[in-house]
Write an enzyme that holds these catalytic residues in place. Structure first.
Site, short mmCIF file in Angstrom:
data_model
loop_
_atom_site.label_atom_id
_atom_site.label_comp_id
_atom_site.label_asym_id
_atom_site.label_seq_id
_atom_site.Cartn_x
_atom_site.Cartn_y
_atom_site.Cartn_z
CD GLU A 142 -2.95 -0.45 2.48
OE1 GLU A 142 -2.80 0.58 3.15
OE2 GLU A 142 -3.66 -1.39 2.83
CG ASP B 203 -3.36 8.29 8.41
OD1 ASP B 203 -3.24 7.06 8.55
OD2 ASP B 203 -3.60 8.83 7.32
#
Lengths: 391, 263
Positions: free
Chosen positions: B49, B60
């Site tokens: 990824e 995040d």
């Protein structure tokens, strides 16, 4: 009816959030619609606005300011007289009641100038809820008094040091907290921004401003104003006063953004005047962004306008031409601030001073039989440290 | 057949699960990113990824936020990352998946984005702030260009939502192990196992689990029920520390690969 079922105002809005929050947003929407229909909830909200926040606020004719300018009459909607000093309390009381209804023991919020943070901490104290406020380090520095207020009201103030260290980053951090503590936490968004249903819900809670002002204006002058002027950061006070006038086609609606050091510089927060369409903080709207879609750092002397996004309904009003958006610089806002203070004995917030300055400019150009209504969204107490450094 | 589907098919033959490694493209710079991809591949990673950095990464935690910040400071953008992928594709056939936020893709233009993905050899895309309700156009373009559209399912997702997520996901389904943001955790919620089992009952598509997984023990436990394990922050943290980056990443990846494959 705007927004539509998916939360869109003709292409602006929507729900752009992590999957974890989708169920929470659906629950919130359901609960909000149920509350809206519930007579008891409406009565309770109206009562608390009256008995606690101090509504209705006055509609005040600024006679000396008007005479000095020699043009259109200027009226002020005095949201600065509300408890906690700004219009923000209208929304936090509404959402606080909703949080109680949803049995959420903890409130979180982002804040820029600290007005929404104080208003949320106040409601948390009033309702006996836990409270955590996310605030950029830069804003903590320039709005120290509000930080202190939040703390003595019992809220935890968490400094945010990422990105521009202002409102945008505080909102990122609040969303991260909400994703983590979604089961126990109610997120009180302070503007008409964020994912659906927030833009609609915050607008509805703030729409009391325009409903009162419209009625008061008819009582005072026997007619509607020619222009309604309000400052726009995320845009909650502007949506609040615009909403009741949307169908009155003779009434011009003007949103005033922060031009910071000037629209020809990179140091401004004029999202609608200079931005382009994108996705930030859960909705599609105008944004300040670079060609790669990275969000740019906004600048304004007023922390409350220092935001690179704007509520989706404003993007819609701009696009359909129902409202006009202009921008006023830091320097001009200070001029507006000074004029109102010296001529009327009213010290406005720096945010509201942007709207005032534009109204002053407009009034000079218009004949005496025209009327301008300005939303004086907050008082200037919180800005004394900034202003003291300048005057 | 898309490289992701091929990979899961091949692993299935041996009863092995996929080790999916996340790194932020351009952290610390794009040529190092290429080297890290190759090091991860040779240490046993099955799918990579590549995070496309965004200024406001709301899903995040601090580790990946810092990586995005480092990458953006180097003026990394989609155009440069596509170029890097073209270069990588001359050397490796490992499945590459972009993970990013919606705005950089929206600004690039959805159609151009999918055209570039197909042309450069990007096999799939994950956008955590794009729920399926908002993704009609993206799903159609993914289908047209044979680029997998991977959606996230969360512990809070209802059965109805999971069914829908399974329907529109191609490549695999990304199950988020916990309510929270990305970032290494020493402990994961015990209900992960049961939740993954429940999802597996609703779909035949591969289910990979990510968020929080940072050591071989955790990976091994969850790989017993899932089709893949996604590890991000634990790798990105090593990149952030800079010191002996490649050997340390390889060493860590080997341990994770052994834990994930060896079932």
């Amino acid at each position: 009816m705007k927004p539509d079922k998916k939360g869109y105002f003709d292409g602006f809005g929507g729900k752009f959030v992590p999957e974890t929050l989708m169920v929470a947003l659906a629950e919130l929407e359901k609960e909000y619609f149920a509350a809206k229909k519930d007579k008891l909830f409406r009565r309770e909200f109206a009562a608390i606005l009256k008995n606690y926040a101090g509504r209705p606020t006055l509609l005040y004719y600024a006679k000396r300011l008007t005479e000095k300018l020699g043009g259109a009459k200027i009226y002020l909607k005095r949201e600065d007289l509300l408890h906690t000093g700004a219009h923000k309390i209208n929304n936090t009381l509404g959402q606080g009641l909703l949080a109680l209804r949803m049995k959420k023991p903890r409130l979180i919020a982002e804040t820029g100038a600290g007005q929404h943070g104080v208003a949320t901490a106040t409601v948390a104290a009033l309702f006996g809820l836990k409270c955590e406020i996310f605030m950029g380090e830069e804003d903590i520095r320039r709005q120290a008094i509000n930080v202190f207020k939040m703390k003595i009201l019992g809220a935890k103030v968490t400094p945010v040091s990422s990105g521009s260290k202002t409102l945008k980053d505080a909102m990122n951090e609040a969303i991260r907290d909400w994703v983590t503590n979604v089961a126990s936490t109610y997120y009180v968004i302070g503007s008409v921004a964020g994912p659906h249903p927030y833009p609609m819900m915050v607008r509805d809670f703030q729409s009391v401003i325009g409903r009162e002002a419209r009625r008061q204006m008819l009582a005072a002058e026997g007619r509607l104003p020619d222009h309604v002027v309000a400052c726009v950061g995320g845009g909650s006070n502007a949506m609040g006063i615009f909403y009741s006038f949307l169908k009155d086609k003779t009434v011009g609606l003007i949103g005033v953004e922060a031009a910071g050091l000037g629209l020809n510089t990179t140091k401004h927060a004029a999202t609608l005047c200079k931005g382009s369409v994108g996705i930030l903080h859960g909705s599609k709207s105008y944004l300040l962004q670079d060609p790669d879609g990275q969000i740019e750092i906004a600048h304004s002397i007023s922390a409350g306008l220092d935001y690179p996004g704007v509520g989706p309904e404003h993007s819609y009003l701009k696009e359909m031409g129902r409202a006009k958006y202009v921008a006023v610089t830091d320097k001009e806002a200070l001029e507006g601030f000074k004029m109102l203070t010296e001529l009327e004995g009213i010290i406005p917030a720096l945010e509201s001073s942007h709207a005032l300055y534009h109204a002053v400019k407009l009034a000079k150009r218009l004949p005496r039989n025209k009327i301008i209504l300005v939303n004086l969204s907050g008082r200037g107490d919180k800005d004394m440290d900034i202003v003291r450094g300048i005057f | 057949m898309n490289r992701i589907d091929k990979k899961f098919k091949a692993l299935k033959k041996y009863g092995a699960k996929a080790f999916i490694a996340y790194i932020t493209a351009g952290d610390p710079d794009l040529s190092t990113t290429e080297n890290i991809v190759l090091a991860l591949e040779s240490s046993g990673a099955d799918i990579i990824e590549l995070g496309i950095p965004f200024s406001d990464p709301m899903a995040d935690g601090p580790t990946i936020q810092a990586a995005s910040y480092r990458a953006l400071r180097n003026k990394v953008n989609l155009k440069k990352i596509f170029k890097m992928v073209v270069h990588l594709r001359r050397i490796t056939d490992i499945p590459l998946v972009f993970m990013t936020y919606y705005n950089p893709v929206f600004k690039y233009g959805l159609t151009s984005f999918f055209r570039s993905c197909a042309a450069c050899g990007v096999d799939g895309v994950i956008i955590p702030d794009l729920p399926y309700e908002e993704a009609k156009e993206l799903i159609a373009l993914g289908k047209k260009h044979e680029v997998a559209t991977i959606f996230l399912a969360a512990p809070t997702s209802t059965r109805e939502r999971i069914k829908h997520i399974a329907k529109v996901s191609t490549g695999f389904i990304y199950y988020v192990s916990l309510t929270g943001v990305t970032g290494a955790r020493s402990k994961l919620p015990p209900e992960v196992i049961a939740n993954v089992k429940a999802i597996k009952k609703l779909t035949d598509k591969p289910v990979a689990v990510g968020f929080g997984i940072s050591n071989p023990g955790q990976a091994k436990d969850i790989a017993k029920v899932s089709d893949g394990i996604i590890v991000g922050s634990a790798i990105v943290r090593i990149i952030g520390e800079k010191k002996r980056m490649i050997p340390r990443i390889s060493n860590f990846a080997k341990q994770m690969a052994t834990a994930i494959h060896g079932i």
